[in-house]
Write an enzyme that holds these catalytic residues in place. Sequence first.
Site, PDB file in Angstrom:
ATOM      1  N   ASP A   1       0.834  -1.199   0.000  1.00  0.00           N
ATOM      2  CA  ASP A   1       0.000   0.000   0.000  1.00  0.00           C
ATOM      3  C   ASP A   1       0.868   1.248   0.000  1.00  0.00           C
ATOM      4  OD1 ASP A   1      -2.888   1.215   0.777  1.00  0.00           O
ATOM      5  OD2 ASP A   1      -1.339   2.237   1.938  1.00  0.00           O
TER       6      ASP A   1
ATOM      7  N   TYR B   1       3.049   9.953  -0.552  1.00  0.00           N
ATOM      8  CA  TYR B   1       4.131   9.349   0.231  1.00  0.00           C
ATOM      9  C   TYR B   1       5.497   9.596  -0.408  1.00  0.00           C
ATOM     10  CZ  TYR B   1       0.418   6.557   2.513  1.00  0.00           C
ATOM     11  OH  TYR B   1      -0.700   6.140   3.169  1.00  0.00           O
TER      12      TYR B   1
ATOM     13  N   LYS C   1      -2.998   6.000  -3.977  1.00  0.00           N
ATOM     14  CA  LYS C   1      -4.080   6.913  -3.590  1.00  0.00           C
ATOM     15  C   LYS C   1      -3.982   8.255  -4.318  1.00  0.00           C
ATOM     16  CE  LYS C   1      -3.825   4.898   1.046  1.00  0.00           C
ATOM     17  NZ  LYS C   1      -2.451   4.353   0.940  1.00  0.00           N
TER      18      LYS C   1
ATOM     19  N   HIS D   1      -7.899   9.612  -1.191  1.00  0.00           N
ATOM     20  CA  HIS D   1      -7.132   9.594   0.048  1.00  0.00           C
ATOM     21  C   HIS D   1      -7.901  10.197   1.232  1.00  0.00           C
ATOM     22  CE1 HIS D   1      -2.646   9.367   1.388  1.00  0.00           C
ATOM     23  NE2 HIS D   1      -3.460   9.038   2.374  1.00  0.00           N
TER      24      HIS D   1
END
Length: 271
Positions: A45, A50, A75, A108
Amino acid sequence: MNQNTKVKLCCCQKMPIIALGVWQSGKDTKQAVLDALKAGYRHIDTAACYGNEEAVGEAVKESGIPREDIFITTKLWNDDIRAGNTRKALLTSLQKLQMDYVDLYFIHWPVEGYVEAYLEMEKLKEEGLVKSIGVSNFRKSHLQNLLSQVHKIPAVNQIEINPQMQDEETIQFCQDNKIVLEAWSPLGSGACLHIPGIQMIADKYHKSTVQIILRWLLQRHIVVLPKSVHKERIEENIDLFDFELTKEEMEIMNALNQNKRTGPDPDHFDF
């Protein structure tokens, strides 16, 4: 993990019930993913925000495991939701991952524009660029609003769930509507690891409190998303199938709820 450790999504796709999360994994992301895949994980994931989709893609390629055997999620970030950049954002993520599709694409956070973004994600699913679509950090009210305006029920809702944070209203709504739940921050950012009641159960099974918490979630039919960059902990977090909590132990865990979040409140956030 085998077929018995997967959950069926509403679109008939199967998703492994334990995922490696890579939020804040930084420069250690690639090695963490490689260690996880070697340990038996088949669900990774990540997310656009990120900043490590490239590392995830490199690790998947380097692992030698066929792409179709690994379940990859990413996401759609808030800025792209607000700007109406859903398609462009996905194509950017696919380029970074070096993949033709992702298995699950999430909204998200429930920021303004999430309904329009989800409708665009439905089209991306029809085109095969994503296999399933879902949401993250959606409470019951957000889900009710979404379902009244879209055509496909989200396959998954990824929310904060741990012994001290159990949003039972949202959990029940998801289960009633066949939306698979996935728990981020399953350990409450470590806050749940030293609760005496959990330690007592851990001592009985000769397991860690981490393993007890993850097992509790699995027995509640909630997919778990532990994150670590340490090989030993990555291996520990998947070693959950040689014991089972009793009904009484499950009730002890359920009773620990304080509605205490370690992350932002989906009803009140400013990013």
